[in-house]
Write a protein that holds these residues in place. Structure first.
Motif, short mmCIF file in Angstrom:
data_model
loop_
_atom_site.label_atom_id
_atom_site.label_comp_id
_atom_site.label_asym_id
_atom_site.label_seq_id
_atom_site.Cartn_x
_atom_site.Cartn_y
_atom_site.Cartn_z
N THR A 109 -16.80 -2.75 41.97
CA THR A 109 -16.88 -3.34 40.63
C THR A 109 -16.05 -2.52 39.64
OG1 THR A 109 -19.12 -4.11 41.13
CG2 THR A 109 -18.48 -4.04 38.80
N GLY A 110 -16.09 -1.21 39.78
CA GLY A 110 -15.32 -0.34 38.89
C GLY A 110 -13.83 -0.56 39.02
N ALA A 122 -9.72 2.29 30.81
CA ALA A 122 -9.49 2.32 32.26
C ALA A 122 -9.62 3.74 32.81
CB ALA A 122 -8.11 1.74 32.58
N MET A 123 -9.12 4.73 32.06
CA MET A 123 -9.21 6.11 32.53
C MET A 123 -10.66 6.59 32.57
SD MET A 123 -5.88 8.22 31.21
CE MET A 123 -6.08 7.94 29.48
N SER A 124 -11.48 6.16 31.62
CA SER A 124 -12.89 6.57 31.65
C SER A 124 -13.62 5.93 32.83
CB SER A 124 -13.58 6.25 30.32
OG SER A 124 -13.66 4.85 30.13
N VAL A 126 -12.17 5.26 35.72
CA VAL A 126 -11.71 6.04 36.88
C VAL A 126 -12.44 7.39 36.94
CG1 VAL A 126 -9.72 7.19 37.94
CG2 VAL A 126 -9.48 4.89 37.00
N ASP A 127 -12.68 8.00 35.76
CA ASP A 127 -13.45 9.26 35.74
C ASP A 127 -14.85 9.05 36.31
OD1 ASP A 127 -11.30 10.59 34.63
OD2 ASP A 127 -12.06 10.43 32.56
N GLN A 128 -15.46 7.93 35.96
CA GLN A 128 -16.80 7.62 36.49
C GLN A 128 -16.74 7.37 38.00
OE1 GLN A 128 -19.80 7.81 34.94
NE2 GLN A 128 -20.64 7.45 36.96
N LEU A 129 -15.69 6.71 38.45
CA LEU A 129 -15.53 6.48 39.89
C LEU A 129 -15.37 7.81 40.64
CD1 LEU A 129 -13.15 3.37 39.91
CD2 LEU A 129 -15.59 3.43 40.48
N ARG A 164 -5.45 7.47 38.34
CA ARG A 164 -5.63 8.10 37.02
C ARG A 164 -4.29 8.61 36.49
NH1 ARG A 164 -6.91 10.90 33.06
NH2 ARG A 164 -8.87 11.36 32.10
N SER A 165 -3.48 9.17 37.37
CA SER A 165 -2.15 9.65 36.95
C SER A 165 -1.29 8.50 36.45
CB SER A 165 -1.45 10.35 38.10
OG SER A 165 -2.17 11.49 38.50
#
Length: 193
Positions: A109-110, A122-124, A126-129, A164-165
């Motif tokens: 889902t993420g 989107a970056m936040s 990915v941080d949670q993932l 993330r990059s």
């Protein structure tokens, strides 16, 4: 001289200075109250255990004594406390699947949310993932799939780092997103989800 009339100067007593006694007593009262509070806190929170008592150990004397001296007996000590962690039980693949399935579903889902988001949002995600990935890594895998699971987690972690990059660089995250989905699908297939 001048025809103007000069004002007449008169000396008058100066009014007395107001008394500072009230302020002084207020400051003294506050200081005494603060010291009392500190004293109460120290009394409540400092350990007040009894000082360790010296233990007499029997010693051999060079000269025999005329009367026998009583020897103290040592008190029995408690058995040593086990500090090792209990052995980890090897879970079954079904039990492991039950443990990791919610995180794997959340990851899927993420990734969908990352595709529909952009920038900082989107970056936040990915941080949670990546945070969820750490939880997946902390869950002990069955020995029958442990090596493949660890390799799959490593691949998924690398794909999330690449994603993330790409997001932070402002470039298209499509390739990194596809790689992350493929790595996640490999983990799903491994546990049979």
């Amino acid at each position: 001289m001048t025809d103007e009339q000069q004002p007449e100067l008169r000396w008058a007593p100066l009014p007395p200075k107001p008394s500072n006694r009230g302020r002084i007593w207020l400051i003294v009262g506050i200081v005494v109250a603060a010291l009392a509070i500190v004293g109460v806190l120290l009394f409540l929170f400092l350990p007040r255990g009894a000082a360790p008592e010296p233990v007499a150990s029997p010693s051999a004397s060079a000269t025999p004594s005329a009367s026998p001296t009583p020897t103290e007996t040592a008190e029995p000590t408690e058995p040593p406390v086990q500090t090792e962690a209990p052995p980890v039980v090897d879970p079954s693949v079904e039990a492991f699947r039950t443990q990791v399935a919610p995180r794997l579903q959340d990851a899927s889902t993420g990734l969908d949310l990352v595709e529909s988001s952009s920038g900082q949002d989107a970056m936040s995600i990915v941080d949670q993932l990546q945070f969820d990935l750490q939880s997946l890594a902390d869950t002990p895998a069955p020995s029958s799939i442990r090596t493949q699971w660890d390799d799959g987690l490593s691949s998924y972690s690398q794909q999330l780092t690449d994603l993330r990059s790409a997001l932070s660089a402002g470039s298209s995250p499509a390739a990194a997103l596809d790689g992350a989905r493929t790595a996640l699908q490999n983990l799903d297939d491994l546990v049979g989800r």
